[in-house]
Motif scaffolding. Sequence first.
Motif, mmCIF file in Angstrom:
data_model
loop_
_atom_site.group_PDB
_atom_site.id
_atom_site.type_symbol
_atom_site.label_atom_id
_atom_site.label_comp_id
_atom_site.label_asym_id
_atom_site.label_seq_id
_atom_site.Cartn_x
_atom_site.Cartn_y
_atom_site.Cartn_z
ATOM 1 N N PHE A 239 -5.022 4.026 -0.927
ATOM 2 C CA PHE A 239 -5.095 5.227 -1.573
ATOM 3 C C PHE A 239 -3.664 6.107 -1.423
ATOM 4 N N SER A 240 -3.255 6.788 -2.682
ATOM 5 C CA SER A 240 -1.900 7.304 -2.499
ATOM 6 C C SER A 240 -1.988 8.448 -1.406
ATOM 7 N N ASN A 241 -2.820 9.166 -1.014
ATOM 8 C CA ASN A 241 -2.965 10.157 0.055
ATOM 9 C C ASN A 241 -3.358 9.639 1.328
ATOM 10 N N TYR A 242 -3.310 8.409 1.723
ATOM 11 C CA TYR A 242 -3.726 7.970 2.928
ATOM 12 C C TYR A 242 -2.434 7.126 3.645
ATOM 13 N N HIS B 155 1.925 15.067 0.899
ATOM 14 C CA HIS B 155 1.193 14.391 -0.120
ATOM 15 C C HIS B 155 0.031 13.332 0.648
ATOM 16 N N VAL B 156 0.113 13.427 1.946
ATOM 17 C CA VAL B 156 -0.719 12.609 2.852
ATOM 18 C C VAL B 156 -1.795 13.337 3.412
ATOM 19 N N PRO C 213 0.763 -1.232 -0.044
ATOM 20 C CA PRO C 213 0.035 0.065 0.026
ATOM 21 C C PRO C 213 0.860 1.323 0.163
ATOM 22 N N PRO C 214 0.441 2.237 -0.710
ATOM 23 C CA PRO C 214 1.124 3.584 -0.607
ATOM 24 C C PRO C 214 1.385 4.153 0.801
ATOM 25 N N ASN C 215 2.569 4.743 1.145
ATOM 26 C CA ASN C 215 2.842 5.319 2.224
ATOM 27 C C ASN C 215 3.192 4.146 3.536
ATOM 28 N N SER D 27 6.486 5.841 -0.571
ATOM 29 C CA SER D 27 5.652 7.067 -1.036
ATOM 30 C C SER D 27 5.385 6.677 -2.618
ATOM 31 N N PRO D 28 4.394 7.387 -2.897
ATOM 32 C CA PRO D 28 3.901 7.160 -4.389
ATOM 33 C C PRO D 28 5.214 7.631 -5.185
ATOM 34 N N GLU D 29 6.074 8.595 -4.966
ATOM 35 C CA GLU D 29 7.097 8.965 -5.565
ATOM 36 C C GLU D 29 8.447 8.056 -5.523
#
Length: 401
Positions: free
Chosen positions: A375-378, A202-203, A153-155, A168-170
């Motif tokens: 989700f990329s921002n969670y 970004h979160v 999962p992202p993050n 992270s997504p980056e």
Amino acid sequence: MTLEGSKKKNYVIDTNVLIENPNSVLALRNGNENNIFIPYHVLMELETLKNTPKLRHIVSQVITSLIENRDHITFIRNGNSDSPFTHIVDNYILREIETAQDIQDPILVTNDRLLQLQASLRNIKSEELRDSKPFESESQLYTGFVEEPRNAPPNSFLWRDGKPVMLSPEGERPIGYVNDVWNLKPRTVYQNLALELITSGHVDLVSIQSEAGFGKTYLALAAALYLVLERKEYDKIFVVKPTIEIGAKLGYLPGDIAEKMEPYMKYIFDLLVKLHRQRPANKVFLNPNDEALRLNVKKFEILPLGYVRGMNIENAFVIIDEAQNLSRSEVRALLTRMGEGVKCVCLGDTSQVDNPYLNEANNGLNWIVRKFKGFSNYGHIVLKGDRSRGPITDMVLKSKL
């Protein structure tokens, strides 16, 4: 209505299922595949609960759902359905099912495990609402760490050469430094990573799970002061605590909403003052030089859940404390109030659920983790370690008192 010979399932819905998910009638109907029955004593219990401040808005949603689905619901009762003894309402619900001669193979849908046991003793089938148990304590099982980066999962985080790496997504980001937020030095690597999630631009939404004493609220408040007063990324701080009993009595208390809330949120205020003493946070107080500090509601506001429901929150740092005492519908209602430029941090401990209609698996914090992981921002993390609030708390946690 005679259902003998029908292949449809005959669901009898208990009060706690309706409260947990006001749309459960529609879900269990599954179009027109199944029949829905509601004991009259469920209506009596709803009549009582609608006067409970914390549940009033949920009961209203339930009633709306019952009215909208009225043509697809059969209400069952017997000669004793008007009994005033609501403290044994479960017995009357079971009796109403037993005496309903036109229901073939009824299935009682309830999240009350004791009622399930009582039903089995009367040879009545029962089951939980399938959508009520996302995972067994999901917010504890998913710690925020993964074994490998593939499909992570992202993050989330993983250990590499004894050091944490944020996925992270980056791309991968080794965390070889210690976050210093409002002169607060994290006591464990997990606290440091929690601050990393909160302060990452970004979160947007962070959830933090831990037992008592690991500093969830203190970390969130320190990060809020840092992002609002030092980095000026947000204009204001809001704190929401869902478990507070907000009723008519609040209106009789003197002062504004912050003063009315003070008896219920004293520990939040005490932590804020502690942070203020280690580094001045003058703007969150009306007069920082007064011996009796008062909050400046233009910068820091403590709100009951009911006040947030009609708001549109923008450019703010929002802390939702004790999220495990929110229902799924309350989580939805609360998070949909968040507009542009909001950082939201949800705190909780799924082993300390006080809401009688929720449990360790079926609660707001679990729903957040279950639905937003990926989700990329969670981001989510479980705080743990050998040191907590202090040596006595350490003994409690180690001994599993």
